[in-house]
Design an enzyme around this catalytic site. Structure first.
Site, short mmCIF file in Angstrom:
data_model
loop_
_atom_site.label_atom_id
_atom_site.label_comp_id
_atom_site.label_asym_id
_atom_site.label_seq_id
_atom_site.Cartn_x
_atom_site.Cartn_y
_atom_site.Cartn_z
N CYS A 293 0.87 -1.17 0.00
CA CYS A 293 0.00 0.00 0.00
C CYS A 293 0.91 1.23 0.00
CB CYS A 293 -0.99 -0.02 1.17
SG CYS A 293 -0.28 0.27 2.81
N ARG B 62 -3.32 -0.56 5.62
CA ARG B 62 -3.89 -1.62 4.80
C ARG B 62 -2.95 -2.80 4.60
NH1 ARG B 62 -5.39 1.95 -0.26
NH2 ARG B 62 -3.47 2.92 0.45
N ASP C 244 -7.57 4.07 1.05
CA ASP C 244 -6.77 4.32 2.25
C ASP C 244 -7.64 4.94 3.35
OD1 ASP C 244 -4.75 4.76 4.07
OD2 ASP C 244 -3.47 5.88 2.67
#
Length: 146
Positions: free
Chosen positions: A9, A15, A117
């Protein structure tokens, strides 16, 4: 056969460490290793507090974690690279263009779903991202554990 899976990520604090932990747990009975890294990693930082808390709320031990920056060497070591957004595929390929055939969305099996996000967007965003990651990890684990 995939032996080394990398989850990517941006900051490597929300994440990707969540997906790393969930996928590692789902594949615990296999010889597959799972790691993560960030495209613009917050190098040396631990997992974001909300992400860690949600993992713990779901019964997972959010072990000590330290964010790391994605490098060409890390890309080269991975057999499969799972990213959160389509833009991440492009960014990974800028780092290592030869990785083209091994970079996929984590949400591939959910109609190429992207996982946005949640950083600095409140607890509800983290809960939503966690649910999407959990769903995607489950699909990958079923396919990888065969």
């Amino acid at each position: 056969m995939f032996r080394k899976i990398l989850v990517v990520c941006v900051g490597n604090i929300c994440r990707s460490p969540t997906a790393e932990l969930l996928l590692r747990n789902a594949l615990a009975s296999s010889a597959i290793t799972v790691t993560s890294a960030g495209l613009s990693a917050r190098v040396g930082e631990s997992m974001e507090a909300s992400a860690r808390q949600i993992l713990e709320d779901h019964g997972h031990c959010a072990e000590a974690f330290t964010a790391r920056q994605l490098t060409p060497d890390i890309v080269n070591e991975a057999d499969l690279i799972l990213v959160m957004e389509k833009e991440h595929v492009k960014q990974v390929l800028k780092i290592a263009s030869h990785a083209r055939g091994k970079v996929f969305l984590l949400g591939k099996w959910q109609s190429e779903r992207e996982i946005q996000d949640p950083y600095r967007r409140g607890k509800a965003a983290f809960i939503h991202a966690h649910a999407l990651i959990e769903d995607a990890v489950s699909s990958w684990a079923q396919r990888l554990a065969r």
